[in-house]
Design a protein around this motif. Sequence first.
Motif, short mmCIF file in Angstrom:
data_model
loop_
_atom_site.label_atom_id
_atom_site.label_comp_id
_atom_site.label_asym_id
_atom_site.label_seq_id
_atom_site.Cartn_x
_atom_site.Cartn_y
_atom_site.Cartn_z
N MET A 1 -0.43 -1.13 -4.95
CA MET A 1 -1.88 -0.94 -5.13
C MET A 1 -2.28 0.53 -5.36
O MET A 1 -3.46 0.84 -5.46
CB MET A 1 -2.62 -1.46 -3.88
N THR B 1 -2.13 3.59 3.10
CA THR B 1 -3.47 3.26 2.62
C THR B 1 -4.42 2.89 3.77
O THR B 1 -4.00 2.31 4.77
CB THR B 1 -3.41 2.10 1.61
N THR C 1 -6.74 0.70 3.50
CA THR C 1 -6.96 -0.76 3.48
C THR C 1 -5.85 -1.49 4.24
O THR C 1 -6.14 -2.31 5.12
CB THR C 1 -7.02 -1.25 2.01
N MET D 1 -15.43 -6.48 2.25
CA MET D 1 -14.22 -6.49 1.41
C MET D 1 -14.50 -7.22 0.11
O MET D 1 -15.34 -8.11 0.07
CB MET D 1 -13.12 -7.35 2.04
N VAL E 1 -6.68 -7.77 -1.23
CA VAL E 1 -7.93 -7.03 -1.01
C VAL E 1 -7.98 -5.91 -2.05
O VAL E 1 -7.04 -5.12 -2.16
CB VAL E 1 -7.99 -6.47 0.42
N THR E 2 -9.06 -5.88 -2.83
CA THR E 2 -9.16 -4.86 -3.88
C THR E 2 -10.15 -3.75 -3.51
O THR E 2 -10.01 -2.62 -3.96
CB THR E 2 -9.55 -5.51 -5.22
N LYS E 3 -11.16 -4.10 -2.70
CA LYS E 3 -12.10 -3.06 -2.21
C LYS E 3 -12.30 -3.27 -0.71
O LYS E 3 -12.29 -4.41 -0.24
CB LYS E 3 -13.47 -3.20 -2.87
N LEU E 4 -12.53 -2.15 -0.04
CA LEU E 4 -12.76 -2.21 1.40
C LEU E 4 -13.92 -1.28 1.76
O LEU E 4 -13.98 -0.15 1.28
CB LEU E 4 -11.51 -1.75 2.16
N GLY F 1 0.86 -1.18 0.00
CA GLY F 1 0.00 0.00 0.00
C GLY F 1 0.89 1.22 0.00
O GLY F 1 1.50 1.59 -1.00
N GLU G 1 -11.38 1.73 -3.06
CA GLU G 1 -10.43 0.78 -3.62
C GLU G 1 -9.20 0.70 -2.70
O GLU G 1 -8.93 1.62 -1.91
CB GLU G 1 -10.02 1.20 -5.02
N ALA G 2 -8.43 -0.39 -2.89
CA ALA G 2 -7.37 -0.69 -1.91
C ALA G 2 -6.25 0.34 -1.86
O ALA G 2 -5.55 0.46 -0.85
CB ALA G 2 -6.77 -2.05 -2.21
#
Length: 455
Positions: free
Chosen positions: A88, A138, A140, A165, A209-212, A68, A107-108
């Motif tokens: 990311m 980040t 995330t 997530m 993890v791409t979305k949180l 991140g 997004e991450a």
Amino acid sequence: MDIYSSLVDIVGTERVSNHAEELFIYSRDSGAQIPRSADYVVMPKTVEEVQSIINLANKEKIPITPLGGGFTLSALVVPNNGGIVMDMKRMDKILEVNETNRYALIEAGVSQAELRTYLEKNHPKFQHSTPEAPPTVTVTANALIQGHGHISPRYGVNSDMISGMEVVLPTGEICRIGSSSVSPYWFTRGPLPDLSGLFVGWYGTTGIVTKLSIKIYPKPKYREVMAFSGDDVDLITDVIADVTYLDLLEDFFLINQEKPDWMNHIFYIVIVSGHTEEELELKKNAYKNLFKGYKGETISFVEELHPALMKRFLDVPPLAALAADFRKGGGFEYTGAILPIDKVPEAWRRGIEIAHKHGMLCSYVHQVLMGNSIMFGFNYSFNRADKEDIEKTRQAIKESNAVTFELGGMVWKGEKEAQQATMKKMDQNTAKLIKTIKSVLDPNGIMNPGNWENT
Ligand SMILES: Cc1cc2nc3c(=O)[nH]c(=O)nc-3n(C[C@H](O)[C@H](O)[C@H](O)COP(=O)(O)OP(=O)(O)OC[C@H]3O[C@@H](n4cnc5c(N)ncnc54)[C@H](O)[C@@H]3O)c2cc1C
């Protein structure tokens, strides 16, 4: 070159590199740990690109290390066995802020500063929990490593704030965790098996993890910093218990620095907030009254806090550790001991002993986490250009971690030795369960194992 070309096919030439000068940057972090080399760095923009990179890694049996902001300091983003660093930062969209159901879906690669600025501008009545870390880190990764932010003493650590997530599994499937697996709302992890635990707190990687979805909280209009100071280390446990018992604060940390002399006291920093001036006054008075005549007047209210400190503490996030760059060499590392509150006085003394033994000055910033535990940072500043200084820091960190274990604490985001010591100390059936879960999730072992499996 085949792997390089395949990565170019996935993300284009602009977002992949195997150039020595870029790999140099990705083979180290800003902490005191020893560098390790990376072979490729790639910056995906979409979940499909992440998926394709993972499929490639499985085919070629090449490791992946997600990154991140890269500011964890214990080399968690430095590859153990070379391979691909997946940066990311290009996945940086804020997808939804839902005020009514109180979450932000991001997004991450969204940084703390980006989310904070976006909320300030578009949703000024809300805030998310922001760590004291540099603004580029980040949201995330911080939640995945069980970080803590400026409202954690009130609402809990940042991993508790995750409400959903999207993850690309090590085998390439895209998976939703929490309500978003059933509903269009990303508002809760239950009522379902809490699978977020498969990805939180691993200090190595079990999926990308791409979305949180992260909870947002009311942001009261008024906010003020109150400082109390004393010198009796043995009183710290009682003070923490009494201050948190009042249950009126937003943030609460302890700070001490050996230099300048006027900072060489124990400062208890309480941040209070209120929707009205009356509410703020009431809370301030409650804390002032608490310390009136406290244990024979051993703690006093600081009427005029140094203006530089006042600003620093009131900022979101507060920049409490900033002052302690004693060595003027830009290096800073801290052990994130999570300690039981009754062990703080002993840890405090032992930390000072360790610093002095290595010819260093001591500084502390400890954040009290909801009265249950404390994030007790043994802080060391060092000169990056001085090899001996860096080695002393590594040694001091090792010794501080040993003290943490001895006092029944946990080492948070530990470097290699500490993470391995955690595994060794752990109930062996628990350790076995962790390994079993990991091998089921990642049968080809392509994900960065993190510090506890680092050899
Ligand atoms: C001066 C200073 C003060 C700090 N204060 C605080 C503080 O108050 N509170 C706090 O919590 N922390 C603090 N930190 C520690 C750290 O900087 C933060 O926790 C930060 O939020 C980590 O985020 P990052 O993006 O830098 O994580 P990174 O270091 O990039 O990553 C952390 C871990 O997550 C993994 N990871 C990253 N992205 C993904 C992804 N998308 N999917 C799966 N795994 C991923 C990485 O591989 C790594 O294992 C501080 C650090 C500094 C230097």
